[in-house]
Design a protein around this motif. Structure first.
Motif, mmCIF file in Angstrom:
data_model
loop_
_atom_site.group_PDB
_atom_site.id
_atom_site.type_symbol
_atom_site.label_atom_id
_atom_site.label_comp_id
_atom_site.label_asym_id
_atom_site.label_seq_id
_atom_site.Cartn_x
_atom_site.Cartn_y
_atom_site.Cartn_z
ATOM 1 N N ASN A 153 -6.983 3.943 -2.010
ATOM 2 C CA ASN A 153 -7.197 3.474 -3.383
ATOM 3 C C ASN A 153 -6.859 4.569 -4.394
ATOM 4 O O ASN A 153 -6.231 4.303 -5.422
ATOM 5 C CB ASN A 153 -8.640 2.997 -3.578
ATOM 6 C CG ASN A 153 -8.906 1.679 -2.888
ATOM 7 O OD1 ASN A 153 -8.000 0.898 -2.612
ATOM 8 N ND2 ASN A 153 -10.171 1.425 -2.582
ATOM 9 N N THR B 190 -10.008 3.975 3.229
ATOM 10 C CA THR B 190 -9.934 3.035 2.109
ATOM 11 C C THR B 190 -10.011 3.773 0.778
ATOM 12 O O THR B 190 -9.230 3.507 -0.143
ATOM 13 C CB THR B 190 -11.068 1.998 2.209
ATOM 14 O OG1 THR B 190 -10.929 1.294 3.450
ATOM 15 C CG2 THR B 190 -11.040 1.020 1.054
ATOM 16 N N ARG B 191 -10.937 4.719 0.677
ATOM 17 C CA ARG B 191 -11.084 5.489 -0.554
ATOM 18 C C ARG B 191 -9.809 6.272 -0.862
ATOM 19 O O ARG B 191 -9.305 6.239 -1.994
ATOM 20 C CB ARG B 191 -12.277 6.448 -0.434
ATOM 21 C CG ARG B 191 -12.577 7.229 -1.718
ATOM 22 C CD ARG B 191 -13.683 8.260 -1.501
ATOM 23 N NE ARG B 191 -13.284 9.343 -0.631
ATOM 24 C CZ ARG B 191 -12.461 10.340 -0.976
ATOM 25 N NH1 ARG B 191 -11.945 10.391 -2.184
ATOM 26 N NH2 ARG B 191 -12.163 11.297 -0.120
ATOM 27 N N TYR C 19 0.837 -1.194 0.000
ATOM 28 C CA TYR C 19 0.000 0.000 0.000
ATOM 29 C C TYR C 19 0.869 1.240 0.000
ATOM 30 O O TYR C 19 2.076 1.175 0.219
ATOM 31 C CB TYR C 19 -0.966 0.025 1.189
ATOM 32 C CG TYR C 19 -0.308 -0.123 2.536
ATOM 33 C CD1 TYR C 19 0.173 0.985 3.225
ATOM 34 C CD2 TYR C 19 -0.166 -1.372 3.132
ATOM 35 C CE1 TYR C 19 0.781 0.858 4.458
ATOM 36 C CE2 TYR C 19 0.440 -1.514 4.366
ATOM 37 C CZ TYR C 19 0.914 -0.399 5.023
ATOM 38 O OH TYR C 19 1.519 -0.528 6.244
#
Length: 96
Positions: free
Chosen positions: A84, A80-81, A46
């Motif tokens: 991403n 999370t958004r 990530y």
């Protein structure tokens, strides 16, 4: 930490992830990754930036309570958004 895995994008050998590495990138972005111990293929787990790391710290602080609140759940969704979107930006993909 010891996670058995297979290098499915490189040499197809089995290996164990002992730790994640962090590389400092531009604008405070950190890339967290691990590499195959046989062929050194890099797998990116990530990316985070200062805004994401601050949000994660806030989530951890809220999470210390006895129950997760709607606020914490909304913050997790936002995290999370953002992660991403950052991955798409760092890997040169267009946002949808």
């Amino acid at each position: 930490m010891s996670i058995p895995t297979i290098c499915n994008e490189g040499c197809n050998e089995h290996f164990t992830i002992e730790q994640f590495e962090i590389e400092q990138m531009n604008d405070g972005v950190e890339q967290t990754y691990f590499e195959c111990t046989h062929c050194n293929h890099r797998y990116v787990a990530y990316y985070t930036d200062p805004k994401i790391r601050k949000l994660q710290a806030n989530i951890r602080n809220i999470g210390r309570g006895s129950s997760k609140t709607n606020t914490a759940m909304m913050m997790i969704g936002e995290n999370t958004r953002l992660m991403n979107e950052l991955r798409k930006r760092m890997e040169g993909q267009n946002s949808d």
